[in-house]
Design a protein around this motif. Sequence first.
Motif, PDB file in Angstrom:
ATOM      1  N   PRO A 193       0.832  -1.209   0.000  1.00 40.92           N
ATOM      2  CA  PRO A 193       0.000   0.000   0.000  1.00 40.92           C
ATOM      3  C   PRO A 193       0.864   1.257   0.000  1.00 40.92           C
ATOM      4  O   PRO A 193       2.036   1.227   0.371  1.00 40.92           O
ATOM      5  N   PHE A 194       0.262   2.361  -0.420  1.00 37.54           N
ATOM      6  CA  PHE A 194       0.899   3.673  -0.343  1.00 37.54           C
ATOM      7  C   PHE A 194       0.012   4.556   0.523  1.00 37.54           C
ATOM      8  O   PHE A 194      -1.190   4.681   0.269  1.00 37.54           O
ATOM      9  N   VAL A 195       0.599   5.154   1.560  1.00 44.05           N
ATOM     10  CA  VAL A 195      -0.167   6.000   2.475  1.00 44.05           C
ATOM     11  C   VAL A 195       0.522   7.351   2.582  1.00 44.05           C
ATOM     12  O   VAL A 195       1.707   7.429   2.922  1.00 44.05           O
ATOM     13  N   ASP A 196      -0.224   8.406   2.303  1.00 41.93           N
ATOM     14  CA  ASP A 196       0.314   9.764   2.384  1.00 41.93           C
ATOM     15  C   ASP A 196      -0.547  10.566   3.353  1.00 41.93           C
ATOM     16  O   ASP A 196      -1.621  11.052   2.993  1.00 41.93           O
ATOM     17  N   ILE A 197      -0.104  10.661   4.601  1.00 39.74           N
ATOM     18  CA  ILE A 197      -0.809  11.442   5.617  1.00 39.74           C
ATOM     19  C   ILE A 197      -0.476  12.909   5.386  1.00 39.74           C
ATOM     20  O   ILE A 197       0.685  13.310   5.457  1.00 39.74           O
ATOM     21  N   ARG A 198      -1.507  13.711   5.134  1.00 38.41           N
ATOM     22  CA  ARG A 198      -1.211  15.100   4.735  1.00 38.41           C
ATOM     23  C   ARG A 198      -2.448  15.974   4.835  1.00 38.41           C
ATOM     24  O   ARG A 198      -3.555  15.544   4.520  1.00 38.41           O
ATOM     25  N   ASP A 199      -2.241  17.196   5.299  1.00 40.54           N
ATOM     26  CA  ASP A 199      -3.232  18.258   5.184  1.00 40.54           C
ATOM     27  C   ASP A 199      -2.929  18.991   3.879  1.00 40.54           C
ATOM     28  O   ASP A 199      -1.941  19.727   3.795  1.00 40.54           O
ATOM     29  N   PRO A 200      -3.741  18.785   2.830  1.00 37.55           N
ATOM     30  CA  PRO A 200      -3.381  19.357   1.528  1.00 37.55           C
ATOM     31  C   PRO A 200      -3.451  20.873   1.476  1.00 37.55           C
ATOM     32  O   PRO A 200      -2.778  21.495   0.644  1.00 37.55           O
ATOM     33  N   TYR A 201      -4.252  21.489   2.353  1.00 37.20           N
ATOM     34  CA  TYR A 201      -4.335  22.949   2.342  1.00 37.20           C
ATOM     35  C   TYR A 201      -3.075  23.574   2.938  1.00 37.20           C
ATOM     36  O   TYR A 201      -2.497  24.511   2.375  1.00 37.20           O
ATOM     37  N   ALA A 202      -2.661  23.051   4.079  1.00 40.23           N
ATOM     38  CA  ALA A 202      -1.449  23.575   4.713  1.00 40.23           C
ATOM     39  C   ALA A 202      -0.196  22.983   4.092  1.00 40.23           C
ATOM     40  O   ALA A 202       0.905  23.469   4.345  1.00 40.23           O
ATOM     41  N   ASP A 203      -0.369  21.917   3.291  1.00 40.40           N
ATOM     42  CA  ASP A 203       0.751  21.169   2.722  1.00 40.40           C
ATOM     43  C   ASP A 203       1.733  20.790   3.829  1.00 40.40           C
ATOM     44  O   ASP A 203       2.937  21.019   3.735  1.00 40.40           O
TER      45      ASP A 203
END
Length: 332
Positions: A193-203
């Motif tokens: 699996p690929f997991v990208d934990i991220r707040d896309p607005y704050a980057d």
Amino acid sequence: MFDLNISPTRNFGELSGDGAYENILFSSATDANAIHFYNSKGAEGPDCFQGKISRIGFSASPLSGAAIIFGLEDFTDNFGNWSFDQVHFASDTRVGTVTDDRIVLKLNWLFDCTFNNVVVTGYPNYGKSVEMDKVQFTTWNGGSISNAKYGLYFGAVSANNHSIVFTSLDMENIHYGVYSRDIHLEKIRFISPFVDIRDPYADDEPADNYVINIEQGDRKAVLIDDIRLGRVYSNLYTGKFFGPTHSHEKLMVTGFYPDQPNPAVPATDIACQNKTGQLQRVLVYLALGTTSIFINGEDTGFKSGEFTIDVGEQIAIRYTETAPAWRWKAIR
């Protein structure tokens, strides 16, 4: 709403479009479960078999609850031998009151189903992308779950989710990767699996986050093989990989990962639990004042040596002078 009462055959048939993302069924309903697939109850039985949904999109933004839902929440019907091929499920979970109960796709009692290159998108930082309750013997091949606070959520306490395999699943722009409350969770496997934990607005890293949190379930309910993480702060050994209520006996992680630190040697007789999610080889070096090493409370009779510590097991060292040094190494 799709009434699937097609007895006596109980075969759904096919619903297909000309191309993924081109043909879209859109619902402007404001009630929960704006698009709801279910089979009405009847003397012939509630089950619905052999449906195929292919190359089509569903978009709904209700004010509460789930946007798209399969099955009834009381589990009085089920969907067996369905295939979902290149389907896009979407919802703007900001509509109405924003709560964690907002769900893009909710699955209630599916078995022997396949999801091939299915994409589920919500709105970043809000709600759940996919919630599963009583999903069994089902496979996900490829596809993406993204743009939500929770990625994959096993919701009901006694949902009995088991025997689900996710291969090359992409989870992005989420705060929490996999979360389970199901006390009967069993045999859930993630392969590459690929997991990208991220707040896309704050980057940036969300204020609260983790890759996986298993509150309950059978021992080693979840197996993760060869995971790839999109952000350094979600690395297996940074402390952010597991959630705060995670039970370390419920998860096994296989593969070799960088940046594994040695935990601090505790005070004499104080046990250190293996919370890494991996089987570990612990080498304890000989030191003056060390009298014995204990594994799960049992005295090994050794003052140094190499010991295999499984997930959730404990090691303690009894010593009278300086704490001895040790080295931890994941062996799978």
